[in-house]
Design a protein around this motif. Structure first.
Motif, mmCIF file in Angstrom:
data_model
loop_
_atom_site.group_PDB
_atom_site.id
_atom_site.type_symbol
_atom_site.label_atom_id
_atom_site.label_comp_id
_atom_site.label_asym_id
_atom_site.label_seq_id
_atom_site.Cartn_x
_atom_site.Cartn_y
_atom_site.Cartn_z
ATOM 1 N N LEU A 43 0.794 -1.229 0.000
ATOM 2 C CA LEU A 43 0.000 0.000 0.000
ATOM 3 C C LEU A 43 0.828 1.282 0.000
ATOM 4 N N THR A 44 2.145 1.179 -0.184
ATOM 5 C CA THR A 44 2.978 2.374 -0.269
ATOM 6 C C THR A 44 3.397 2.607 -1.727
ATOM 7 N N PRO A 45 3.008 3.728 -2.326
ATOM 8 C CA PRO A 45 3.505 4.023 -3.677
ATOM 9 C C PRO A 45 5.027 4.027 -3.697
ATOM 10 N N SER A 46 5.586 3.619 -4.814
ATOM 11 C CA SER A 46 7.032 3.421 -4.887
ATOM 12 C C SER A 46 7.816 4.696 -4.565
ATOM 13 N N ARG B 281 4.797 -0.733 -3.755
ATOM 14 C CA ARG B 281 4.101 -0.032 -4.828
ATOM 15 C C ARG B 281 2.595 -0.203 -4.625
ATOM 16 N N TRP B 282 1.826 0.665 -5.270
ATOM 17 C CA TRP B 282 0.358 0.571 -5.227
ATOM 18 C C TRP B 282 -0.086 -0.050 -6.549
ATOM 19 N N ASP B 283 -0.413 -1.313 -6.508
ATOM 20 C CA ASP B 283 -0.622 -2.127 -7.704
ATOM 21 C C ASP B 283 -1.946 -2.867 -7.534
ATOM 22 N N MET B 284 -2.994 -2.423 -8.268
ATOM 23 C CA MET B 284 -4.335 -2.979 -8.074
ATOM 24 C C MET B 284 -4.424 -4.459 -8.445
ATOM 25 N N TRP B 285 -3.505 -4.940 -9.269
ATOM 26 C CA TRP B 285 -3.487 -6.361 -9.625
ATOM 27 C C TRP B 285 -3.289 -7.213 -8.377
ATOM 28 N N ARG B 286 -2.278 -6.884 -7.584
ATOM 29 C CA ARG B 286 -1.984 -7.694 -6.411
ATOM 30 C C ARG B 286 -2.827 -7.283 -5.206
ATOM 31 N N ILE B 287 -3.242 -6.005 -5.142
ATOM 32 C CA ILE B 287 -4.147 -5.590 -4.068
ATOM 33 C C ILE B 287 -5.447 -6.368 -4.142
ATOM 34 N N SER B 288 -5.958 -6.560 -5.350
ATOM 35 C CA SER B 288 -7.210 -7.311 -5.521
ATOM 36 C C SER B 288 -7.058 -8.743 -5.037
ATOM 37 N N GLU B 289 -5.967 -9.372 -5.384
ATOM 38 C CA GLU B 289 -5.728 -10.746 -4.966
ATOM 39 C C GLU B 289 -5.608 -10.840 -3.447
ATOM 40 N N PHE B 290 -4.942 -9.878 -2.820
ATOM 41 C CA PHE B 290 -4.740 -9.956 -1.380
ATOM 42 C C PHE B 290 -6.056 -9.773 -0.626
ATOM 43 N N VAL C 249 2.963 14.757 5.174
ATOM 44 C CA VAL C 249 2.085 13.696 5.676
ATOM 45 C C VAL C 249 2.278 12.416 4.866
ATOM 46 N N LYS C 250 2.541 12.533 3.583
ATOM 47 C CA LYS C 250 2.796 11.338 2.779
ATOM 48 C C LYS C 250 4.023 10.591 3.289
ATOM 49 N N ARG C 251 5.086 11.337 3.552
ATOM 50 C CA ARG C 251 6.295 10.693 4.077
ATOM 51 C C ARG C 251 6.045 10.107 5.463
ATOM 52 N N ARG C 252 5.268 10.813 6.248
ATOM 53 C CA ARG C 252 4.916 10.326 7.583
ATOM 54 C C ARG C 252 4.094 9.044 7.492
ATOM 55 N N ALA C 253 3.130 9.018 6.566
ATOM 56 C CA ALA C 253 2.294 7.830 6.391
ATOM 57 C C ALA C 253 3.133 6.634 5.954
ATOM 58 N N ALA C 254 4.080 6.865 5.041
ATOM 59 C CA ALA C 254 4.944 5.771 4.583
ATOM 60 C C ALA C 254 5.760 5.204 5.735
ATOM 61 N N VAL D 194 -7.439 -3.532 -24.045
ATOM 62 C CA VAL D 194 -6.776 -3.634 -22.753
ATOM 63 C C VAL D 194 -6.508 -5.107 -22.468
ATOM 64 N N GLY D 195 -5.245 -5.440 -22.299
ATOM 65 C CA GLY D 195 -4.896 -6.825 -22.018
ATOM 66 C C GLY D 195 -4.917 -7.108 -20.529
ATOM 67 N N GLN D 196 -4.313 -8.207 -20.155
ATOM 68 C CA GLN D 196 -4.194 -8.577 -18.746
ATOM 69 C C GLN D 196 -3.104 -7.709 -18.123
ATOM 70 N N MET D 197 -3.494 -6.870 -17.180
ATOM 71 C CA MET D 197 -2.591 -5.836 -16.666
ATOM 72 C C MET D 197 -1.807 -6.358 -15.457
ATOM 73 N N SER D 198 -0.905 -7.270 -15.702
ATOM 74 C CA SER D 198 -0.144 -7.900 -14.615
ATOM 75 C C SER D 198 1.229 -7.269 -14.395
ATOM 76 N N ARG D 199 1.557 -6.251 -15.173
ATOM 77 C CA ARG D 199 2.887 -5.638 -15.072
ATOM 78 C C ARG D 199 3.080 -5.020 -13.687
ATOM 79 N N PRO D 200 4.287 -5.080 -13.139
ATOM 80 C CA PRO D 200 4.539 -4.444 -11.843
ATOM 81 C C PRO D 200 4.739 -2.944 -12.023
ATOM 82 N N ALA D 201 3.817 -2.150 -11.493
ATOM 83 C CA ALA D 201 3.916 -0.697 -11.621
ATOM 84 C C ALA D 201 2.954 -0.046 -10.644
ATOM 85 N N ASP D 202 3.255 1.197 -10.297
ATOM 86 C CA ASP D 202 2.315 1.985 -9.502
ATOM 87 C C ASP D 202 1.131 2.390 -10.372
ATOM 88 N N ASP D 203 -0.052 2.314 -9.800
ATOM 89 C CA ASP D 203 -1.249 2.789 -10.496
ATOM 90 C C ASP D 203 -1.507 4.236 -10.068
#
Length: 566
Positions: free
Chosen positions: A64-67, A75-84, A117-122, A402-411
């Motif tokens: 849940l932390t953007p890169s 990273r914030w990646d909805m592909w793996r967030i959904s699975e978790f 606050v972003k740095r504090r949250a991280a 739009v294909g299967q969006m499995s690439r590792p990247a921040d959304d």
């Protein structure tokens, strides 16, 4: 597309650390065991052990932390967030709830302009902190216009926060609570963060609920809590938009949680039925039991296809492609509703056993109905969905596929979403999803959708009908099924889902479409032309006995594949 099986976990991620953390999470719950999970649930034990685990393994920090703010490769990646989401709910909705409200609490922070606050949250995430989302209030619910939380400007600068928030997950222990309110005098909307350890933060009480018993759903009050400019996340339109956009991200996860619960129920019901002998026959030899299990299975596969296809569109989003704004409420409303349907079908099989306190099922019965309601109501989502009808059917625009969006990247776009103008969102021709599909029931369903489209041309809702919210919401169910089917077909193609499974999915979609058309006939006032078209929509699925038997073999093949450790 396969069902989640923690004993044979097969989801492929693009990085080893994500896979490791999912396996570690599975091991945490399997080691804890079903008996302990149920005992904690019944005693409403605060899940300190789970929070300790996510702290030690830095699980939430990784997911849940953007890169740009992560020191550990997060990273914030909805592909793996959904699975978790699915994994956590598979073991208990209370664990998922701690995660989901953390997502909501982080939304206004990552969307805000306050870098400190972003740095504090991280840093707090890295230390194992969870977060909370202070939006709803006891009297007004999530009615943002009526919020009574107020920041009162002070002569020497800064503000005093006054007001209360209600039904706030993690409100007792959050590292920070993102709180929505207005500035006194101007009425300007504002998002700011507060610390539950502050002396002016009063956690009034725990709101006990029938589901997620172990979670702490709080009412909190701020009595002259000092808020400085360094605590402000956003103001004005930015704050308003942050509330809506956070819901776009965070409430999407309800559908994936419903999949996790229904999957665990499927295994438990199948194993129970397959092990029983009644009247000299195995329970799974009874035709009605086979039918219930097969329908549950294909509905569950359809849920996964729709939710994960919607996640693809979330990841592909940009100002020029906001189709996710339609698919999001479909997941929040329809996938969660299908979860209730699947658990109800399985309950017909497991019967009285499902009420026994030592089963996962007993917990799921209480939890599954919360998911459609945690977002608000079905009507909230349907009111969004019907804004897209015209462009979906009548103003197509070409897009790159739009294909299967499995690439590792921040959304990252999700934190800068363009808002408003939902009726301007465009779609490609919906019929492209049916291209090359030679399946009898897919064809029947396509004919039903074509009839609905023709109704909108030749016999559209009258002015009176359009002003009748009950009529429009009921008709919107037919549109929802059309979009649901499109997402099923697109993802079935991407995952190479067996044709027999797709055919059986569309067997129930044809039935559901017919049932909703019948409800339009008997429950609404229609013109003669409208009623005639609704009657034409009443179609019976094409029988495919051989295909059904092959699907049953797949369903029964899941027997004893998963049994949770005691």
């Amino acid at each position: 597309m396969q069902l989640l099986n923690p004993k044979n976990y097969s989801r492929v991620f693009c990085d080893e650390e994500t896979h490791r953390l999912v396996l570690k999470t599975i091991d945490f719950f399997e080691t804890k065991g079903l008996a302990r999970i149920k005992a904690d649930d019944q005693a409403m034990v605060w899940y300190e052990d789970f929070l300790t685990f996510i702290k030690e393994e830095k699980v939430f920090a990784h997911f849940l932390t953007p890169s740009a703010y992560s020191a550990g490769g997060g990273r914030w990646d909805m592909w793996r967030i959904s699975e978790f989401n699915e994994v956590l709910a598979f073991y208990g909705l209370c664990y998922w709830y701690a995660w989901q409200v953390t997502i909501l609490g982080l939304g206004p922070i990552w969307m805000g302009e306050n870098e400190e606050v972003k740095r504090r949250a991280a840093k707090l995430l890295d230390e194992g902190g969870v977060f909370a989302f202070g939006l709803s209030e006891r009297t007004h619910g999530a009615d943002l216009y009526s919020t009574e939380m107020t920041l009162v400007p002070q002569p020497g600068g800064g503000y005093l926060a006054r007001g209360a928030k209600y039904y706030i997950g993690n409100g007792n222990c959050a590292a920070l609570v993102s709180t929505f309110g207005k500035i006194a005098g101007s009425g300007e909307y504002v998002f700011f963060v507060v610390d539950p350890r502050h002396e002016k933060y009063q956690c009034v009480k725990k709101i006990d609920t029938s589901g997620v018993r172990q979670a702490y759903v709080a009412e909190y009050r701020l009595d002259d809590y000092t808020v400085g400019e360094g605590d402000i996340l956003s103001r004005g339109d930015h704050a308003w938009n942050s509330s809506l956009n956070t819901i776009n991200i965070g409430k999407f996860e309800l559908g994936c949680a419903s999949i996790g619960i229904a999957t665990h129920c499927f295994y438990e019901a199948l194993n129970h039925a397959a092990a029983r002998n009644l009247y000299g026959r195995q329970v799974t030899d009874f035709p009605h039991v086979r039918k219930l299990l097969a329908e549950s299975y294909v509905r569950l596969i359809a849920m996964k296809l729709v939710a994960y296809r919607s996640a693809d569109y979330l990841r592909a989003a940009g100002d020029d492609d906001r189709r996710y704004l339609l698919f999001n409420p479909i997941v929040k409303m329809k996938v969660t509703g299908q979860g209730e349907k699947v658990v109800a079908l399985l309950h017909e099989i497991i019967a009285a056993k499902g009420f026994e306190q030592d089963t996962y099922f007993e917990m799921a019965i209480r939890d599954i109905g919360m998911l459609p309601k945690l977002e608000g109501t079905e009507h909230v989502n349907m009111a969004l969905i019907i804004k897209f009808v015209r462009n979906y059917f009548f103003d197509p625009q070409p897009y790159e596929e739009v294909g299967q969006m499995s690439r590792p990247a921040d959304d990252g776009y999700l934190f800068t979403q363009k808002t408003g103008k939902l009726a301007s969102v465009r779609f490609p021709d919906y019929r492209l999803a049916y291209r090359g599909v030679d399946s009898p029931n897919v064809k029947v369903f396509a004919e039903q959708v074509a009839l609905f489209r023709s109704l909108l041309i030749t016999a559209p809702p009258s002015r009176e009908q359009a002003a009748n919210i009950d009529y429009m919401l009921a008709a919107g169910e037919l549109f929802t099924l059309a979009v649901y089917a499109q997402l099923v077909l697109e993802n079935a193609r991407l995952y190479g889902v067996d044709g027999d499974i797709v055919e059986q999915i569309f067997t129930f979609l044809v039935k559901d479409f017919s049932a909703q058309a019948l409800r339009m006939i008997i429950g609404q006032e229609n013109s003669p032309a409208q009623e005639e078209i609704f009657r034409q929509m009443l179609r019976k699925p094409v029988a495919d006995d051989e295909g059904w038997r092959r699907v049953w073999e797949v369903v029964f093949g899941h027997r004893d594949r998963y049994v949770m450790n005691e």
